[in-house]
Structures are given as C-alpha cells and as structure tokens.
Design a protein around this motif. Structure first.
Motif, PDB file in Angstrom:
ATOM      1  N   THR A 161      40.919  37.889  51.662  1.00 28.19           N
ATOM      2  CA  THR A 161      40.080  37.894  52.860  1.00 28.19           C
ATOM      3  C   THR A 161      38.695  37.376  52.500  1.00 28.19           C
ATOM      4  OG1 THR A 161      39.233  40.124  52.486  1.00 28.19           O
ATOM      5  CG2 THR A 161      41.304  39.930  53.742  1.00 28.19           C
ATOM      6  N   ALA A 162      37.919  37.043  53.516  1.00 25.35           N
ATOM      7  CA  ALA A 162      36.545  36.599  53.293  1.00 25.35           C
ATOM      8  C   ALA A 162      35.741  37.695  52.597  1.00 25.35           C
ATOM      9  CB  ALA A 162      35.902  36.211  54.619  1.00 25.35           C
ATOM     10  N   GLU A 163      36.003  38.939  52.939  1.00 24.58           N
ATOM     11  CA  GLU A 163      35.308  40.065  52.318  1.00 24.58           C
ATOM     12  C   GLU A 163      35.654  40.165  50.828  1.00 24.58           C
ATOM     13  OE1 GLU A 163      35.447  44.827  52.750  1.00 24.58           O
ATOM     14  OE2 GLU A 163      35.113  43.741  54.616  1.00 24.58           O
ATOM     15  N   GLN A 164      36.908  39.977  50.484  1.00 24.56           N
ATOM     16  CA  GLN A 164      37.317  40.018  49.078  1.00 24.56           C
ATOM     17  C   GLN A 164      36.693  38.867  48.294  1.00 24.56           C
ATOM     18  OE1 GLN A 164      41.533  40.054  50.020  1.00 24.56           O
ATOM     19  NE2 GLN A 164      41.757  42.043  48.977  1.00 24.56           N
ATOM     20  N   LEU A 165      36.639  37.699  48.882  1.00 21.80           N
ATOM     21  CA  LEU A 165      36.025  36.550  48.218  1.00 21.80           C
ATOM     22  C   LEU A 165      34.532  36.783  47.990  1.00 21.80           C
ATOM     23  CD1 LEU A 165      37.853  33.667  50.106  1.00 21.80           C
ATOM     24  CD2 LEU A 165      38.202  34.376  47.731  1.00 21.80           C
ATOM     25  N   ALA A 166      33.859  37.354  49.002  1.00 22.09           N
ATOM     26  CA  ALA A 166      32.427  37.649  48.875  1.00 22.09           C
ATOM     27  C   ALA A 166      32.196  38.699  47.793  1.00 22.09           C
ATOM     28  CB  ALA A 166      31.864  38.117  50.216  1.00 22.09           C
ATOM     29  N   ALA A 167      33.052  39.709  47.736  1.00 20.59           N
ATOM     30  CA  ALA A 167      32.932  40.744  46.701  1.00 20.59           C
ATOM     31  C   ALA A 167      33.121  40.133  45.320  1.00 20.59           C
ATOM     32  CB  ALA A 167      33.949  41.858  46.945  1.00 20.59           C
ATOM     33  N   GLY A 168      34.047  39.205  45.194  1.00 16.63           N
ATOM     34  CA  GLY A 168      34.273  38.535  43.914  1.00 16.63           C
ATOM     35  C   GLY A 168      33.060  37.736  43.468  1.00 16.63           C
ATOM     36  N   LYS A 169      32.385  37.098  44.410  1.00 12.77           N
ATOM     37  CA  LYS A 169      31.175  36.336  44.071  1.00 12.77           C
ATOM     38  C   LYS A 169      30.047  37.272  43.643  1.00 12.77           C
ATOM     39  CE  LYS A 169      32.055  32.168  46.703  1.00 12.77           C
ATOM     40  NZ  LYS A 169      32.286  31.341  45.538  1.00 12.77           N
ATOM     41  N   ARG A 170      29.909  38.405  44.346  1.00 13.44           N
ATOM     42  CA  ARG A 170      28.880  39.385  43.957  1.00 13.44           C
ATOM     43  C   ARG A 170      29.165  39.947  42.569  1.00 13.44           C
ATOM     44  NH1 ARG A 170      29.839  41.163  49.238  1.00 13.44           N
ATOM     45  NH2 ARG A 170      30.982  42.969  48.454  1.00 13.44           N
ATOM     46  N   LEU A 171      30.430  40.270  42.315  1.00 16.90           N
ATOM     47  CA  LEU A 171      30.835  40.800  41.016  1.00 16.90           C
ATOM     48  C   LEU A 171      30.533  39.797  39.913  1.00 16.90           C
ATOM     49  CD1 LEU A 171      32.360  42.968  39.333  1.00 16.90           C
ATOM     50  CD2 LEU A 171      34.438  41.672  39.829  1.00 16.90           C
ATOM     51  N   GLY A 172      30.908  38.549  40.133  1.00 18.02           N
ATOM     52  CA  GLY A 172      30.663  37.506  39.137  1.00 18.02           C
ATOM     53  C   GLY A 172      29.189  37.320  38.847  1.00 18.02           C
ATOM     54  N   ALA A 173      28.369  37.344  39.889  1.00 19.35           N
ATOM     55  CA  ALA A 173      26.925  37.184  39.706  1.00 19.35           C
ATOM     56  C   ALA A 173      26.348  38.349  38.903  1.00 19.35           C
ATOM     57  CB  ALA A 173      26.236  37.066  41.063  1.00 19.35           C
ATOM     58  N   GLN A 174      26.822  39.561  39.181  1.00 18.22           N
ATOM     59  CA  GLN A 174      26.331  40.725  38.454  1.00 18.22           C
ATOM     60  C   GLN A 174      26.722  40.661  36.983  1.00 18.22           C
ATOM     61  OE1 GLN A 174      27.854  44.536  39.697  1.00 18.22           O
ATOM     62  NE2 GLN A 174      26.022  45.573  38.959  1.00 18.22           N
TER      63      GLN A 174
END
Length: 88
Positions: free
Chosen positions: A7-20
């Motif tokens: 989902t778009a939410e899962q993709l956004a969470a993955g980007k936040r996780l990667g950035a962190q």
C-alpha cells in the motif's frame, strides 16, 4: 504464494525507515554496517533507499543492534502516519 502489492502507507513507512537507518549509519560505511549486521550490502542499500519497504524483522533487529537505534525507535518510525503528522 502470491504477495500482494504494498500500500502507499507501507511504501511511505519503508522510506521513513530507510531514511532513519541511513541517518543513524552516519559516517560508517554501508559495507561495514551490513557486515556487522550479517546482511548483504545490497540489502542494506535497498532498505536505505526505500526499495525494500518491508524488511524482515530479523534484519531490522540486526541493524538496531549495530546502529545507535532501538527497536522502539524503528517501530515508531514505521507506525507513524503522514496524515497524522499533517493534522492539527
């Protein structure tokens, strides 16, 4: 077994996780962190860029062990929702 599209939410969470994770890595090399965590550099690269939006728990736990991050911090990042951040 067929994997459903993320989902778009899962993709956004993955980007936040990667950035962190990328921020926590700081000046350490990708290769050094990957080796210490017992994962491939390519896997770490994919996580940091958001291309691997839902890494395995064991992978995240290994990264938390070698980086200055706790599992709680990583969970908060994954569970944060963009729409909640923009509410006010």
């Amino acid at each position: 077994m067929v994997r459903l599209p993320l989902t778009a939410e899962q993709l956004a969470a993955g980007k936040r996780l990667g950035a962190q994770i990328r921020q926590a890595r700081g000046d350490l090399t990708l290769g050094d962190v990957a080796q210490a965590a017992g994962i491939s550099p390519e896997t770490l690269r994919k996580i940091e860029t958001g291309r691997l939006a839902t890494p395995a728990f064991s992978t995240i736990a290994a990264l938390a062990r070698v980086l200055p991050l706790s599992l709680d911090q990583l969970a908060e990042t994954c569970l944060a929702r963009d729409d909640l951040e923009n509410t006010g």
